[in-house]
Design a protein around this motif. Structure first.
Motif, PDB file in Angstrom:
ATOM      1  N   VAL A   1       0.835  -1.196   0.000  1.00 44.87           N
ATOM      2  CA  VAL A   1       0.000   0.000   0.000  1.00 44.87           C
ATOM      3  C   VAL A   1       0.875   1.254   0.000  1.00 44.87           C
ATOM      4  O   VAL A   1       0.640   2.200  -0.750  1.00 44.87           O
ATOM      5  CB  VAL A   1      -0.947   0.011   1.224  1.00 44.87           C
ATOM      6  N   ILE A   2       1.897   1.246   0.845  1.00 42.02           N
ATOM      7  CA  ILE A   2       2.810   2.389   0.909  1.00 42.02           C
ATOM      8  C   ILE A   2       3.515   2.581  -0.430  1.00 42.02           C
ATOM      9  O   ILE A   2       3.688   3.705  -0.907  1.00 42.02           O
ATOM     10  CB  ILE A   2       3.839   2.186   2.040  1.00 42.02           C
ATOM     11  N   GLY A   3       3.914   1.479  -1.046  1.00 43.98           N
ATOM     12  CA  GLY A   3       4.590   1.555  -2.335  1.00 43.98           C
ATOM     13  C   GLY A   3       3.706   2.145  -3.411  1.00 43.98           C
ATOM     14  O   GLY A   3       4.132   3.021  -4.180  1.00 43.98           O
ATOM     15  N   ILE A   4       2.455   1.690  -3.488  1.00 43.31           N
ATOM     16  CA  ILE A   4       1.518   2.194  -4.494  1.00 43.31           C
ATOM     17  C   ILE A   4       1.286   3.691  -4.301  1.00 43.31           C
ATOM     18  O   ILE A   4       1.364   4.481  -5.248  1.00 43.31           O
ATOM     19  CB  ILE A   4       0.171   1.446  -4.416  1.00 43.31           C
ATOM     20  N   MET A   5       1.011   4.082  -3.063  1.00 43.29           N
ATOM     21  CA  MET A   5       0.744   5.492  -2.788  1.00 43.29           C
ATOM     22  C   MET A   5       1.968   6.353  -3.070  1.00 43.29           C
ATOM     23  O   MET A   5       1.857   7.456  -3.616  1.00 43.29           O
ATOM     24  CB  MET A   5       0.294   5.659  -1.336  1.00 43.29           C
ATOM     25  N   GLY A   6       3.147   5.841  -2.711  1.00 48.33           N
ATOM     26  CA  GLY A   6       4.371   6.593  -2.957  1.00 48.33           C
ATOM     27  C   GLY A   6       4.620   6.827  -4.434  1.00 48.33           C
ATOM     28  O   GLY A   6       5.000   7.930  -4.849  1.00 48.33           O
ATOM     29  N   ILE A   7       4.397   5.796  -5.241  1.00 43.17           N
ATOM     30  CA  ILE A   7       4.594   5.908  -6.689  1.00 43.17           C
ATOM     31  C   ILE A   7       3.643   6.941  -7.280  1.00 43.17           C
ATOM     32  O   ILE A   7       4.044   7.812  -8.064  1.00 43.17           O
ATOM     33  CB  ILE A   7       4.385   4.539  -7.367  1.00 43.17           C
ATOM     34  N   GLU A   8       2.361   6.857  -6.904  1.00 45.45           N
ATOM     35  CA  GLU A   8       1.369   7.776  -7.459  1.00 45.45           C
ATOM     36  C   GLU A   8       1.609   9.212  -6.994  1.00 45.45           C
ATOM     37  O   GLU A   8       1.478  10.157  -7.762  1.00 45.45           O
ATOM     38  CB  GLU A   8      -0.041   7.325  -7.065  1.00 45.45           C
ATOM     39  N   MET A   9       1.972   9.379  -5.728  1.00 48.86           N
ATOM     40  CA  MET A   9       2.190  10.726  -5.198  1.00 48.86           C
ATOM     41  C   MET A   9       3.443  11.370  -5.771  1.00 48.86           C
ATOM     42  O   MET A   9       3.560  12.595  -5.821  1.00 48.86           O
ATOM     43  CB  MET A   9       2.258  10.678  -3.673  1.00 48.86           C
ATOM     44  N   ALA A  10       4.380  10.539  -6.227  1.00 49.44           N
ATOM     45  CA  ALA A  10       5.600  11.065  -6.848  1.00 49.44           C
ATOM     46  C   ALA A  10       5.402  11.344  -8.333  1.00 49.44           C
ATOM     47  O   ALA A  10       6.308  11.832  -9.003  1.00 49.44           O
ATOM     48  CB  ALA A  10       6.746  10.080  -6.656  1.00 49.44           C
ATOM     49  N   GLY A  11       4.206  11.012  -8.847  1.00 49.95           N
ATOM     50  CA  GLY A  11       3.923  11.240 -10.260  1.00 49.95           C
ATOM     51  C   GLY A  11       4.384  10.116 -11.157  1.00 49.95           C
ATOM     52  O   GLY A  11       4.447  10.271 -12.383  1.00 49.95           O
ATOM     53  N   GLY A  12       4.705   8.969 -10.558  1.00 46.88           N
ATOM     54  CA  GLY A  12       5.158   7.822 -11.340  1.00 46.88           C
ATOM     55  C   GLY A  12       4.003   6.990 -11.869  1.00 46.88           C
ATOM     56  O   GLY A  12       2.830   7.314 -11.670  1.00 46.88           O
ATOM     57  N   VAL A  13       4.345   5.908 -12.546  1.00 52.40           N
ATOM     58  CA  VAL A  13       3.351   4.985 -13.090  1.00 52.40           C
ATOM     59  C   VAL A  13       3.513   3.645 -12.376  1.00 52.40           C
ATOM     60  O   VAL A  13       4.588   3.046 -12.392  1.00 52.40           O
ATOM     61  CB  VAL A  13       3.529   4.787 -14.609  1.00 52.40           C
ATOM     62  N   TYR A  14       2.452   3.181 -11.759  1.00 50.38           N
ATOM     63  CA  TYR A  14       2.469   1.929 -11.001  1.00 50.38           C
ATOM     64  C   TYR A  14       2.193   0.756 -11.932  1.00 50.38           C
ATOM     65  O   TYR A  14       1.258   0.794 -12.736  1.00 50.38           O
ATOM     66  CB  TYR A  14       1.413   2.003  -9.899  1.00 50.38           C
ATOM     67  N   CYS A  15       3.013  -0.281 -11.840  1.00 51.82           N
ATOM     68  CA  CYS A  15       2.795  -1.498 -12.619  1.00 51.82           C
ATOM     69  C   CYS A  15       3.053  -2.695 -11.709  1.00 51.82           C
ATOM     70  O   CYS A  15       4.208  -3.003 -11.395  1.00 51.82           O
ATOM     71  CB  CYS A  15       3.719  -1.548 -13.832  1.00 51.82           C
ATOM     72  N   PRO A  16       2.004  -3.371 -11.243  1.00 49.16           N
ATOM     73  CA  PRO A  16       2.190  -4.496 -10.322  1.00 49.16           C
ATOM     74  C   PRO A  16       2.768  -5.717 -11.022  1.00 49.16           C
ATOM     75  O   PRO A  16       2.422  -6.023 -12.161  1.00 49.16           O
ATOM     76  CB  PRO A  16       0.767  -4.778  -9.828  1.00 49.16           C
ATOM     77  N   LEU A  17       3.657  -6.407 -10.324  1.00 48.16           N
ATOM     78  CA  LEU A  17       4.233  -7.661 -10.802  1.00 48.16           C
ATOM     79  C   LEU A  17       3.974  -8.721  -9.744  1.00 48.16           C
ATOM     80  O   LEU A  17       4.238  -8.498  -8.563  1.00 48.16           O
ATOM     81  CB  LEU A  17       5.740  -7.512 -11.035  1.00 48.16           C
ATOM     82  N   SER A  18       3.461  -9.858 -10.157  1.00 46.40           N
ATOM     83  CA  SER A  18       3.125 -10.906  -9.201  1.00 46.40           C
ATOM     84  C   SER A  18       4.335 -11.777  -8.891  1.00 46.40           C
ATOM     85  O   SER A  18       4.974 -12.309  -9.806  1.00 46.40           O
ATOM     86  CB  SER A  18       1.999 -11.786  -9.752  1.00 46.40           C
ATOM     87  N   PRO A  19       4.669 -11.958  -7.610  1.00 40.41           N
ATOM     88  CA  PRO A  19       5.786 -12.839  -7.247  1.00 40.41           C
ATOM     89  C   PRO A  19       5.512 -14.298  -7.590  1.00 40.41           C
ATOM     90  O   PRO A  19       6.420 -15.131  -7.553  1.00 40.41           O
ATOM     91  CB  PRO A  19       5.913 -12.635  -5.731  1.00 40.41           C
ATOM     92  N   ARG A  20       4.265 -14.616  -7.945  1.00 37.04           N
ATOM     93  CA  ARG A  20       3.925 -15.983  -8.355  1.00 37.04           C
ATOM     94  C   ARG A  20       4.413 -16.285  -9.769  1.00 37.04           C
ATOM     95  O   ARG A  20       4.528 -17.440 -10.162  1.00 37.04           O
ATOM     96  CB  ARG A  20       2.411 -16.192  -8.301  1.00 37.04           C
ATOM     97  N   ASP A  21       4.669 -15.227 -10.543  1.00 36.68           N
ATOM     98  CA  ASP A  21       5.102 -15.421 -11.927  1.00 36.68           C
ATOM     99  C   ASP A  21       6.547 -15.900 -11.983  1.00 36.68           C
ATOM    100  O   ASP A  21       7.364 -15.532 -11.127  1.00 36.68           O
ATOM    101  CB  ASP A  21       4.972 -14.111 -12.711  1.00 36.68           C
ATOM    102  N   PRO A  22       6.888 -16.694 -13.007  1.00 32.52           N
ATOM    103  CA  PRO A  22       8.284 -17.135 -13.161  1.00 32.52           C
ATOM    104  C   PRO A  22       9.200 -15.956 -13.468  1.00 32.52           C
ATOM    105  O   PRO A  22       8.761 -14.915 -13.969  1.00 32.52           O
ATOM    106  CB  PRO A  22       8.212 -18.116 -14.336  1.00 32.52           C
TER     107      PRO A  22
END
Length: 212
Positions: A1-22
């Motif tokens: 949650v902190i990471g998502i909010m930090g990225i958006e508040m800094a004007g960045g683009v959030y792209c989630p990556l699942s640790p389940r993926d190879p």
């Protein structure tokens, strides 16, 4: 949650990556998005190649000499425009190569406003976070809830399929809103019905099902 909010508040683009993926899929996705930085923690460090720039969020949260001059009432002075990209979600890739879907700030805000307008959820709701990060609904659950002024409840790892634990969270945290795919909803409500534990959802006032 902190990471998502930090990225958006800094004007960045959030792209989630699942640790389940190879590892090879994660590498391909970071290359496709031309990501400058991957935010991770101690459990996901080993998932990325050495030539990718990473930042361990645990090390940031453990910094003790933070600047005490930070204005907590104004975390960010960065201004973003509605047409700018808020986040990127990849399709499953079931028909071939995963495709990157770009969601703009205006699209996301309009979506959340529409949910609030029809009273799907509001500032008085307690929302449980169910979806995995590879599904875009998790952005609505997290950022949408916080933007509406509601209360967000996070589950422990695997908690969204541990239905006894889920029932306890529903009752103890007085969950009032949930959004999930029909299969999860069916299994969960069947479970509490069979266990004669319908009191677990006595606070639930709004439910949204979709997907699959």
């Amino acid at each position: 949650v902190i990471g998502i909010m930090g990225i958006e508040m800094a004007g960045g683009v959030y792209c989630p990556l699942s640790p389940r993926d190879p590892q090879h899929r994660l590498y391909a996705l970071t290359q496709q998005t031309q990501s400058r930085l991957v935010l991770l923690h101690h459990l996901t460090k080993v998932k990325f190649y050495l030539n990718i720039v990473v930042l361990d969020i645990d090390s940031i949260l453990n910094i003790s000499n933070m600047d005490n001059k930070v204005n907590n009432n104004c975390f960010s002075s960065v201004k973003v425009k509605g047409k700018e990209i808020a986040y990127i979600i990849f399709t499953s890739g079931s028909t071939g190569t995963p495709k990157a879907v770009q969601v703009r700030h205006k699209n996301f805000i309009d979506c959340i406003h529409s949910f609030i307008y029809i009273n799907l959820f509001n500032k008085n709701d307690t929302v449980i976070q169910i979806a995995r990060c590879s599904f875009d609904i998790h952005v609505q659950e997290i950022l949408g809830t916080l933007l509406a002024g509601g209360t967000l409840v996070m589950l422990h790892q695997g908690g969204n399929i541990d239905f006894d634990y889920l029932a306890k969270v529903f009752e103890n945290k007085q969950i009032t809103y949930i959004t999930a795919v029909p299969s999860i909803l069916h299994i969960f409500f069947t479970s509490i019905q069979q266990n004669k534990n319908m009191k677990a959802v006595k606070y639930l006032r709004s439910l949204c099902g979709g997907g699959e």
